[in-house]
Every structure is written in C-alpha cells, then in structure tokens.
Design an enzyme around this catalytic site. Structure first.
Site, mmCIF file in Angstrom:
data_model
loop_
_atom_site.group_PDB
_atom_site.id
_atom_site.type_symbol
_atom_site.label_atom_id
_atom_site.label_comp_id
_atom_site.label_asym_id
_atom_site.label_seq_id
_atom_site.Cartn_x
_atom_site.Cartn_y
_atom_site.Cartn_z
ATOM 1 N N GLU A 59 92.638 54.485 92.512
ATOM 2 C CA GLU A 59 92.505 55.759 91.819
ATOM 3 C C GLU A 59 93.514 56.785 92.315
ATOM 4 O OE1 GLU A 59 89.159 53.362 90.901
ATOM 5 O OE2 GLU A 59 89.939 53.949 92.878
ATOM 6 N N HIS A 127 77.391 54.890 91.733
ATOM 7 C CA HIS A 127 78.034 54.766 90.428
ATOM 8 C C HIS A 127 77.421 55.669 89.352
ATOM 9 C CE1 HIS A 127 79.433 51.164 92.424
ATOM 10 N NE2 HIS A 127 80.224 50.865 91.415
#
Length: 331
Positions: A59, A127
């Site tokens: 990321e 998540h």
C-alpha cells in the site's frame, strides 16, 4: 436509470477514463480479477493494462506511485481494497499528498483519488473498521463518504476532476443497494455540500455513509408513530458542510448523530462540538450519538450486528429526547 452502488462507482470510473486520457486506475487485483469487490470488472478489457494497472501488495508503494503520477500530470485513481490497509500508506497520504500543495507555496497540486472500503462484512477486527475520521482530521485531504448510488456516481466524478487529494470511502454494506442515477456523463455532486435527505419537524438525524441508510429507516418507523425526523447526509467529512445541520437543528431543537465509527473521538463528537458552539441556544435537549461498539470488530455475524448501529438504537435515542415533552414514548 437504476444502478447498484457498485455499478454507479464503475460507471463513474469508466466515463471519467473515457473523458480524460490522464485518468488511470492502479491497485491490487484491479485488473484481471476485477477488484476485490468487482467494482473494476471489465475495465481492463476496455482500457488495457496501461490504464488499469495491477500492483504488488504494498500500500505504501501504491500510494507513493499515485502521488508521483499526480505530480507528473496524470489523474490516478488508486484502489486500496480496505481502509484498514491504508495504515501502511498513512505517511504517504498524511505527510505527502496532504501537504505538498501548501509546502510548495501552491506551485503543485496532487489530483489523486484513493478509493477504499470501510465497514463490517464478517472479516473480523483488522478488516472491518471505519477509520475515515483519522483522515478527516488532516488538513489538505478531502474525505468523501457517499451513501447512495447517485452520490457514489456524482461524488466520484467530482473527486477525479478535483485538483487536490481525495479519500473516497465506499461502504461494503451498500454495494448491492439500488437507486436512481442520472444518465448524464457530466453529472457531478460538489464536494463539501451536505444534503437534507428527508424533511422533518420533530428532531434531526445526522449521518454519513451507511449511517444515512440506518437513519432513513429509523425516520420511516418514527413517522408511523407520528414523529417526523429530518435526516441530514453529510456526504463529505472534509470539507464539512454544517449549514444544513445547523438549519435543521435550529428548526427541530433535537439531534441524534448516527455513524458506524466508534463514538469516542468520532465524527459524531465533532458534530456535537460544533452544535454546542454554533447552535446551543436552539437545543432543547442533549446532543445524542449512536456509534459502533467500542471493541475490535467481532467475526461472528450476530456479534458484528450488535457492534454496528441499528435502527432500534436510533429510535431509542430519539425517544429519550422526545419523552421530556410527554407527547409520546417508544417502548
């Protein structure tokens, strides 16, 4: 036309890529796989691998490359498959994208869009978080949280055309929602404009993202009991448009703020503080909030539901505000 939230996002991407050859998509699994939530499905075949780029699982690298591409004159749309995974890229976004325009005295813009997904969906604690408020805290970033297919379409198109970095937060729990979307490739929803979704006179429900859907359902159930709740959709968290919120609260005198994020230090806390500063004289009761349970998100479906705001919780908070008038009571 009727589109799902997912289809509205895909259509916005496709039309902006057709309109402006500088727009391209980059992220993990956005190409051959079609995106973790199937949002970019079909775009690789339409635009090719130069403009729909699969990336390694990093990321920080994805966000950094997006910033470089934006500074180089392109209009990147970076996908980070979950807002939880933005944390490794926080330095790039907070110390890079958000500050470049200011630190270079306005000589450079960073027209970067970072698409990501928040919310519970049975993926457990690491998540399923709602972390948009972390980035709404940062001057220089714009944070968008659409709650309908039309807004997902119009706000994303506006974000792609914006000269500044935008975090575009999609709710996983809204992807299958259907709604009308204008059949107009130039339809835009301006960033930084809240909207009254439902008119009312008795109390105000303020929400963003999935919280808007919860608030609207609560308003429907309250109406069956003779209580008219006004619903204000923030739509963007930065810039934050308090105008419709203040006008509504000055009309109703009562407010409940609804959001999936944790209540402490969350979006609701900011709204409550601004109401205390700017509309205290209009309040006929305390500013109440309905937020997520302050625990790491459980995996089990029944526990996840308990951890997220539900309609019954909003109605109970509304009842607390209106009981004082002696006019009605929700049991």
């Amino acid at each position: 036309m009727e589109l799902t939230y997912r289809e509205a996002v895909r259509r916005a991407l496709m039309e902006e890529m057709e309109r402006d050859e500088r727009v391209f998509i980059m992220g993990e699994d956005v190409g051959a796989y079609g995106g973790s939530y199937a949002v970019t499905k079909g775009l690789l075949a339409r635009f090719g691998p130069e403009r729909v780029r699969d990336t390694p699982i990093s990321e920080a690298a994805i966000a950094g490359a997006g910033i470089g591409a934006a500074l180089g004159g392109l209009r990147p749309v970076v996908e980070i498959m979950s807002i939880n995974f933005i944390l490794p890229a926080a330095d790039q976004l907070i110390n890079g994208a958000a500050k470049i325009h200011y630190m270079f005295n306005g000589q450079f813009h960073v027209p970067l869009v970072v698409r990501t997904v928040n919310g519970g969906r049975r993926l457990a604690a690491t998540h399923s978080q709602n972390l948009e408020v972390l980035f709404a805290f940062i001057p220089g970033l714009k944070v968008v949280t659409p709650a309908s297919p039309a807004d997902a379409y119009g706000l994303l198109k506006a974000a792609i055309r914006d000269p500044d970095p935008v975090l575009f937060v999609e709710s996983a729990l809204l992807y299958s929602m259907k709604g009308p979307v204008p059949d107009d490739p130039d339809f835009l929803v301006p960033l930084g404009q809240s909207l009254v979704r439902r008119e009312g006179r008795d109390l105000t429900l303020v929400a963003h993202s999935r919280g808007v859907v919860v608030a609207l359902e609560a308003a429907e159930r309250l109406a069956a009991q003779g209580v008219e709740a006004e619903v204000v959709d923030l739509r963007t968290l930065r810039p934050l448009d308090m105008g419709p919120v203040l006008a509504s609260v000055r009309k109703t005198g009562r407010v409940v703020i609804v959001g999936d994020d944790w209540q402490s230090y969350g979006v609701g806390a900011e709204i409550a503080a601004r109401l205390a500063e700017e509309a205290f004289e209009a309040l006929r009761g305390p500013v109440l909030r309905v937020g997520g349970a302050e625990v790491p998100m459980p995996y089990a479906a029944n526990l996840e539901r308990l951890a997220l705001p539900q309609v019954d919780g909003v109605i109970r908070r509304a009842a607390r505000l209106l009981e004082g008038d002696g006019a009605w009571l929700v049991r």
